[in-house]
Design an enzyme around this catalytic site. Structure first.
Site, mmCIF file in Angstrom:
data_model
loop_
_atom_site.group_PDB
_atom_site.id
_atom_site.type_symbol
_atom_site.label_atom_id
_atom_site.label_comp_id
_atom_site.label_asym_id
_atom_site.label_seq_id
_atom_site.Cartn_x
_atom_site.Cartn_y
_atom_site.Cartn_z
ATOM 1 N N GLU A 507 1.807 -27.571 48.612
ATOM 2 C CA GLU A 507 0.839 -28.472 49.235
ATOM 3 C C GLU A 507 0.832 -29.789 48.469
ATOM 4 O O GLU A 507 0.954 -29.768 47.235
ATOM 5 C CB GLU A 507 -0.554 -27.827 49.216
ATOM 6 C CG GLU A 507 -0.599 -26.562 50.058
ATOM 7 C CD GLU A 507 -1.971 -25.879 50.071
ATOM 8 O OE1 GLU A 507 -2.908 -26.398 49.440
ATOM 9 O OE2 GLU A 507 -2.089 -24.837 50.742
ATOM 10 N N HIS A 530 -5.334 -27.234 54.352
ATOM 11 C CA HIS A 530 -6.142 -26.391 53.438
ATOM 12 C C HIS A 530 -7.629 -26.779 53.505
ATOM 13 O O HIS A 530 -8.259 -27.064 52.483
ATOM 14 C CB HIS A 530 -5.616 -26.501 51.997
ATOM 15 C CG HIS A 530 -5.979 -25.291 51.171
ATOM 16 N ND1 HIS A 530 -5.177 -24.808 50.161
ATOM 17 C CD2 HIS A 530 -7.045 -24.459 51.189
ATOM 18 C CE1 HIS A 530 -5.739 -23.751 49.619
ATOM 19 N NE2 HIS A 530 -6.878 -23.521 50.224
HETATM 20 P P1 NAI Z 1 -11.815 -11.067 48.634
HETATM 21 O O1 NAI Z 1 -11.322 -10.736 47.292
HETATM 22 O O2 NAI Z 1 -13.251 -10.915 48.926
HETATM 23 O O3 NAI Z 1 -10.993 -10.181 49.702
HETATM 24 C C1 NAI Z 1 -9.622 -9.936 49.640
HETATM 25 C C2 NAI Z 1 -9.370 -8.579 50.238
HETATM 26 O O4 NAI Z 1 -7.970 -8.380 50.324
HETATM 27 C C3 NAI Z 1 -9.916 -7.429 49.391
HETATM 28 O O5 NAI Z 1 -10.703 -6.591 50.180
HETATM 29 C C4 NAI Z 1 -8.667 -6.738 48.879
HETATM 30 O O6 NAI Z 1 -8.852 -5.357 48.694
HETATM 31 C C5 NAI Z 1 -7.688 -7.020 49.982
HETATM 32 N N1 NAI Z 1 -6.293 -6.885 49.583
HETATM 33 C C6 NAI Z 1 -5.730 -7.180 48.395
HETATM 34 N N2 NAI Z 1 -4.407 -6.932 48.432
HETATM 35 C C7 NAI Z 1 -4.135 -6.464 49.657
HETATM 36 C C8 NAI Z 1 -2.950 -6.009 50.283
HETATM 37 N N3 NAI Z 1 -1.775 -6.019 49.648
HETATM 38 N N4 NAI Z 1 -3.045 -5.569 51.540
HETATM 39 C C9 NAI Z 1 -4.232 -5.537 52.195
HETATM 40 N N5 NAI Z 1 -5.385 -5.939 51.656
HETATM 41 C C10 NAI Z 1 -5.337 -6.415 50.395
HETATM 42 O O7 NAI Z 1 -11.330 -12.556 48.918
HETATM 43 P P2 NAI Z 1 -11.930 -13.558 49.989
HETATM 44 O O8 NAI Z 1 -13.008 -14.368 49.397
HETATM 45 O O9 NAI Z 1 -12.184 -12.827 51.235
HETATM 46 O O10 NAI Z 1 -10.675 -14.554 50.151
HETATM 47 C C11 NAI Z 1 -9.501 -14.143 50.830
HETATM 48 C C12 NAI Z 1 -8.427 -15.190 50.689
HETATM 49 O O11 NAI Z 1 -8.849 -16.435 51.257
HETATM 50 C C13 NAI Z 1 -8.057 -15.510 49.246
HETATM 51 O O12 NAI Z 1 -6.662 -15.583 49.133
HETATM 52 C C14 NAI Z 1 -8.646 -16.885 49.024
HETATM 53 O O13 NAI Z 1 -7.908 -17.603 48.061
HETATM 54 C C15 NAI Z 1 -8.504 -17.496 50.384
HETATM 55 N N6 NAI Z 1 -9.393 -18.628 50.631
HETATM 56 C C16 NAI Z 1 -8.910 -19.685 51.362
HETATM 57 C C17 NAI Z 1 -9.689 -20.772 51.626
HETATM 58 C C18 NAI Z 1 -9.179 -21.905 52.429
HETATM 59 O O14 NAI Z 1 -9.657 -23.023 52.279
HETATM 60 N N7 NAI Z 1 -8.243 -21.664 53.307
HETATM 61 C C19 NAI Z 1 -11.053 -20.881 51.091
HETATM 62 C C20 NAI Z 1 -11.502 -19.676 50.419
HETATM 63 C C21 NAI Z 1 -10.673 -18.615 50.188
#
Ligand code: NAI
Length: 647
Positions: A507, A530
């Site tokens: 990015e 993003h």
């Molecule tokens: P979180 O930690 O609450 O949830 C992530 C989930 O993914 C967990 O339940 C975990 O068990 C699961 N997980 C981990 N590895 C896995 C796999 N190999 N297969 C299936 N499930 C798996 O995180 P949250 O807050 O929900 O964020 C999710 C993603 O969104 C993160 O990567 C974060 O960086 C991204 N994000 C993006 C934003 C954006 O601006 N686009 C803003 C905020 C977050």
């Protein structure tokens, strides 16, 4: 309670080594080049012997071999030392004596140097022990080798003799010094406390074995006296060199245009708050943030180990964003600085963007909108569907994934999910058998996993080929999760009907830098820079969340939500003051601190300890009358990293 105090003389009572001064005088008689070489050897001998790495007797012989010493050299050194006694040493010694303490001076230096100083300080001759010079005429030949202080364990021998004579009675005994032989008095259980005096020298090996560490004499008084003794008005008044500490108004610096609500919150809480739009360089941080207690930053300001070491007044760091990569967390931890961030404040913003994209993709809105901008009227319904009744597959059912499920279910979709962790499904959401199950059953697949070795590249050619023909793919999680070339192929071959991507493997670092992606100019693809979490509400949530955590830490010491330190939250007890003590996590610290309190009759109203990795965090509530005294003691405990008092 401590009654007897044994002071090392050299580099403790005086700010130098007596024998070194004598030999330095004697070396004035020889050529400069040879003198420099011998002075270097002299320093090395002193360091080696003080660290306990050379027998004292050998050090004496080596030192005497360096120069021809005369009694005049000794006299000159003695006069110089007497003239330069630090007034704080005198004040502290007399304050201790007027509180009934028995004081002793032990020195491996010469009586001619030590006795006049001890006399000047009011320490009796019978409590002063030093080496006796052997001379012939004006020539100094050495010291009397039959006296105990000629030997490495001489100080221990004298302390034991004093004990057997009944002269170390009436309470505990403490030793103040910086050498191996001073520490040995405590190690041999003749003294109960060893205070390392880090005035002239740095001897980490001795320091780490100390009970307390001080670098000024006046800091000894609270360590050796009870609160009653300290407030004894009939005892001689003690002149405190530094002004008494008042509760500080917290100094807050907010950088990178953090949402105004954080500034307002700090100002309402009576903090001095500076708010800047820009980020600061490392140099600016070291000079301009020197007095800051709290620094709030976003992703651009780098808090390196070097910067953290420049900021001794810092209490905590606020990362007003999700990530903490811009902060050297190890350095922050080892400096006792909790780091607070806002990991989930933009969850709803991401979930809303994804819900909107599901509709936009299924109605091919982007394509039709671009055409309309170019004067074309694509009114047809071909390839456009409602989302109601379709299946959404969520990969990663965490904070964002589960919010997305609620929104999509309320829009009439049926939702399934895959997660490696055991997750409680919300509403009518169903857990899929596995990743394959989600990919093959869903009309739209949306990714919400973290960036881990397992998730990098988890959606490639094979996985995309498993998706239903005409399905849609959304990624607002991390850029490395999808192989974009495979996605492009599948879109061009019309195996899938559209995609929305918010995060990319590479990015642009700043808005003006160019952006390239294989998905550019592919039909029915939404590319966003993003912005999943970028809303006013998310900024405000982040600002509120992090500033509340910081204010709770400022006002109560609570570290709940800190990413790097033990998490503690202890309610305040009325009428008490609170001491926050970050210390090196080594065995026995709590027992040691409690024994320090017990010896001084200090009653603790409440305390809680948590340890994590290299650092322990102790919160102690004590009666407000004695908190200043307890604070002074805890500042000087050898394992202390950082200590703060909340009044
Ligand atoms: P979180 O930690 O609450 O949830 C992530 C989930 O993914 C967990 O339940 C975990 O068990 C699961 N997980 C981990 N590895 C896995 C796999 N190999 N297969 C299936 N499930 C798996 O995180 P949250 O807050 O929900 O964020 C999710 C993603 O969104 C993160 O990567 C974060 O960086 C991204 N994000 C993006 C934003 C954006 O601006 N686009 C803003 C905020 C977050």
């Amino acid at each position: 309670m401590i009654r007897n105090i044994i002071f090392d003389f050299d580099s403790t009572i005086i700010n130098a080594e007596g024998i070194e001064l004598v030999i330095q005088n004697a070396l004035q008689k020889i050529e400069e080049k040879e003198r420099d070489d011998k002075l270097k050897q002299l320093r090395e001998i002193t360091n080696t012997v003080t660290n306990g790495e050379m027998p004292l007797s050998e050090a004496f012989h080596k030192r005497f071999a360096l120069a021809e010493i005369t009694l005049a050299d000794v006299k000159a050194a003695a006069e110089k030392i007497l003239e330069t006694i630090n007034p704080t040493v005198k004040e502290t010694i007399s304050a201790l004596q007027s509180r009934g303490k028995s004081l002793f001076v032990f020195s491996t230096s010469f009586e001619q140097i030590v006795k006049p100083v001890a006399k000047e300080l009011g320490i009796s001759e019978e409590n002063t022990f030093a080496n006796r010079i052997r001379a012939q005429g004006n020539q100094v030949l050495g010291v009397n080798e039959k006296r105990p202080l000629f030997m490495s364990m001489g100080k221990v021998y004298i302390a034991e003799w004093l004990k057997n004579e009944g002269r170390l009675e009436g309470g505990d005994t403490a030793v103040v010094g910086d050498g191996f032989s001073d520490l040995a008095i405590r190690k041999n259980n003749i003294a109960q406390t060893f205070v390392y005096f880090s005035g002239a020298n740095s001897r980490p090996n001795i320091k780490k074995q100390a009970d307390f560490v001080v670098d000024r004499f006046d800091q000894l008084l609270p360590l050796f006296c009870s609160t009653e003794e300290l407030s004894n008005e009939s005892a001689e008044a003690f002149v405190i060199s530094s002004p008494p500490e008042k509760e500080k108004i917290p100094q807050i610096i907010l950088l990178e245009n953090i949402h105004q609500s954080a500034k307002n919150r700090f100002i309402q809480s009576a903090c001095n708050t500076e708010h800047y739009k820009v980020s600061w360089s490392e140099k600016e941080l070291c000079t301009l943030a020197e007095n800051a207690n709290i620094i709030g930053l976003r992703s651009k300001t780098k808090l390196t180990a070097g910067v953290i070491s420049c900021l001794p007044n810092l209490w905590a760091i606020g990362a007003f964003c999700i990530g903490t990569n811009q902060i050297d967390l190890t350095a922050a931890t080892n400096s006792g600085l909790p780091v607070f961030n806002a990991p989930y404040s933009n969850t709803r913003s991401v979930a809303e963007l994804v819900a909107g994209e599901v509709i936009m993709l299924m109605r091919r809105v982007i394509e039709k909108s671009s055409a309309a901008h170019q004067g074309k009227w694509l009114k047809g319904a071909s390839g456009c569907t409602e989302i109601r009744g379709k299946t959404a597959g969520i990969i990663g059912y965490g904070h964002i994934g589960s919010q997305v499920s609620i929104l999509l279910e309320n829009l009439g979709m049926s939702v399934i999910f895959h997660d490696i962790a055991d997750k409680l499904p919300l509403g009518n959401v169903r857990r899929a058998k596995d990743l394959h199950d989600v990919l093959t059953r869903s009309d739209v697949v949306t990714l919400h996993v973290p960036d881990t070795p397992e998730t990098r590249g988890m959606i490639g050619k094979k996985e995309i080929s498993m998706m239903k023909t005409g399905a849609f793919l959304i990624n607002a999680s991390r850029g490395q999760v999808i192989d974009l070339e495979s996605l492009r192929d599948a879109l061009i071959k019309k195996c899938i009907s559209g995609a929305a991507v918010d995060v990319f493997p590479e990015e642009p670092a700043e808005p003006k830098a160019p952006f390239h992606s294989p998905l550019q100019n592919v039909p029915n693809v939404i590319l966003t820079p993003h912005i999943g979490g970028s809303t006013q509400e998310a900024q405000e949530n982040i600002s509120r969340y992090v500033s509340e955590k910081l204010l709770r830490f400022i006002n109560t010491g609570a570290t709940i939500g800190a990413v790097n330190l033990p998490e503690i939250d202890l309610p305040r007890v009325p009428g008490t003051h609170r001491i926050l003590h970050f210390h090196k996590n080594v065995p026995g610290v709590l027992a040691k601190i409690n024994s320090v309190f017990a010896r001084r009759d200090i009653n603790v109203e409440g305390q809680i300890l948590q340890a994590r990795g290299t650092v322990g965090y102790l919160v102690v509530d004590v009666d407000s009358q004695i908190s200043a005294h307890v604070f002074d003691i805890m500042k000087h405990i050898a394992e202390t990293i950082k200590v703060r008092r909340i009044i």
